[in-house]
Design an enzyme around this catalytic site. Structure first.
Site, PDB file in Angstrom:
ATOM      1  N   GLU A 110     -28.836   6.118  24.210  1.00  0.00           N
ATOM      2  CA  GLU A 110     -29.384   6.182  22.854  1.00  0.00           C
ATOM      3  C   GLU A 110     -30.265   7.412  22.671  1.00  0.00           C
ATOM      4  O   GLU A 110     -30.159   8.116  21.661  1.00  0.00           O
ATOM      5  CB  GLU A 110     -30.218   4.931  22.582  1.00  0.00           C
ATOM      6  CG  GLU A 110     -29.410   3.650  22.448  1.00  0.00           C
ATOM      7  CD  GLU A 110     -30.273   2.407  22.440  1.00  0.00           C
ATOM      8  OE1 GLU A 110     -29.748   1.331  22.139  1.00  0.00           O
ATOM      9  OE2 GLU A 110     -31.485   2.507  22.748  1.00  0.00           O
ATOM     10  N   HIS A 159     -29.534  -7.289  25.056  1.00  0.00           N
ATOM     11  CA  HIS A 159     -30.093  -6.072  25.655  1.00  0.00           C
ATOM     12  C   HIS A 159     -31.070  -6.546  26.717  1.00  0.00           C
ATOM     13  O   HIS A 159     -31.819  -7.502  26.500  1.00  0.00           O
ATOM     14  CB  HIS A 159     -30.797  -5.237  24.591  1.00  0.00           C
ATOM     15  CG  HIS A 159     -31.365  -3.926  25.079  1.00  0.00           C
ATOM     16  ND1 HIS A 159     -30.776  -3.182  26.095  1.00  0.00           N
ATOM     17  CD2 HIS A 159     -32.467  -3.237  24.704  1.00  0.00           C
ATOM     18  CE1 HIS A 159     -31.494  -2.093  26.300  1.00  0.00           C
ATOM     19  NE2 HIS A 159     -32.529  -2.102  25.479  1.00  0.00           N
TER      20      HIS A 159
END
Length: 343
Positions: free
Chosen positions: A200, A113
């Site tokens: 998300e 990430h």
């Protein structure tokens, strides 16, 4: 709006895995991604070791799987590739104290990430290769798909290419954890970070869970059984998502009843209205500006007071109690992907 017809997707046949197979890989962390990626690398023939606290619970789990465990400092000294898979909020401190002092020129620093690199929480030296291999799914799924002979699609990105072959090494890493079975796409640290956080928050986690809870609450407050509300607003989400996953929104609408499809068209925009989209734009602005990242890191440094309160409130929601009771008394869903004793 047009789509990019030049999109390049890499598969196993396009990738030279020897770019990684000849290197030593240390994976820092043994959470969901650490578990999945480390075991997949090992089973693909990579020389890999886990970098963990020797006396920690994660080290015990890793050793149960037959993995070699080193301290983080030892692992960085030993490895050619260092993959950092501890939580985002811990990475910068661990990097400064236990990784940075032992880095050497030409090593590959890898992430799944882009958070810490993109927001400048970690700034690697210029003589280190910096790359990202980001499976688009939880680590437990990365592992379970690999074991089934399948894979989770991956994104790769290169931030620094000191050695001139960082992209090839990233592709090899993605292939060896199973990602090239499904497809690998190249992106940037910026694009991956900002789109991932937005997805998300606005859709996959924040948006979906809030939608499920709001629907559940609406039915219960109107006098309907919480068990019926759970089935209609939570349990059946998987049925719809599986259809979308396999064939897009169009296949889902083809599969459902005409009544459901008509309700989709007329009622969906009433719930996800123009106001909801404006709220999404504000969420994206907070991500792009770094405001969310700073707020999250501040909560971490204070001992997670907001996170703990959020978790407590969520755990006490009626939908969790109803769902737990139903799942314990009925059989569905097959084998569990997550086993907290082992991964």
């Amino acid at each position: 709006m047009t789509t990019d017809t030049q999109l390049k997707i890499y598969y196993d046949k396009d990738i030279d895995t020897s770019k990684l197979l000849g290197k030593k890989v240390a994976v820092v962390g043994y959470g969901s991604q650490g578990y999945g990626q480390t075991l997949n690398l090992r089973d693909s023939g990579v020389c890999v070791k886990s970098a963990l606290r020797p006396d920690g619970a994660s080290a015990k789990k890793a050793k149960m799987e037959g993995l070699d465990v080193l301290t983080i400092e030892e692992a960085v000294k030993w490895a050619d590739v260092v993959q950092i898979l501890i939580p985002d909020e811990l990475q910068a401190e661990v990097y400064e104290k236990q990784i940075k002092p032992y880095l050497r020129a030409g090593q590959y620093l890898c992430f799944s990430h882009g958070f810490n690199i993109h927001f400048g929480k970690i700034v690697p030296p210029s003589d280190v290769n910096v790359m990202m291999v980001a499976p688009k799914g939880p680590g437990h799924t990365v592992r379970s798909q690999y074991q089934e002979g399948k894979g989770v699609p991956c994104l790769i990105a290169v931030q620094q290419d000191y050695s001139g072959d960082t992209k090839e090494v990233a592709l090899a890493y993605a292939a060896l954890i199973g990602g090239a079975r499904a497809g690998v796409i190249e992106t940037t640290f910026k694009e991956e970070t900002e789109t991932d956080l937005f997805g998300e928050q606005a859709v996959l986690c924040g948006g979906l869970t809030s939608l499920i809870q709001a629907g559940f609450e609406t039915l219960v407050e109107a006098g309907y059984s919480p068990y019926m509300a759970y089935f209609e607003c939570c349990h059946e989400v998987k049925l719809i998502v599986d259809l979308i996953f396999q064939g897009g929104i169009a296949d889902m609408r083809y599969s459902i009843s005409n009544t459901a499809e008509y309700g989709d068209f007329v009622s969906g925009p009433k719930v996800i209205s123009k106001e909801a989209k404006e709220a999404m734009k504000n969420v994206l602005k907070d991500i792009q500006s770094g405001k969310f990242a700073d707020e999250f890191m501040a909560d971490c440094k204070s001992g997670y007071p907001k996170m703990k309160e959020f978790r407590k409130e969520a755990q006490n929601h009626l939908i969790e109690k109803v769902g737990s009771e139903l799942r314990s008394r009925m059989s569905w869903g097959g084998d569990k992907i997550i086993n907290r004793e082992r991964n």
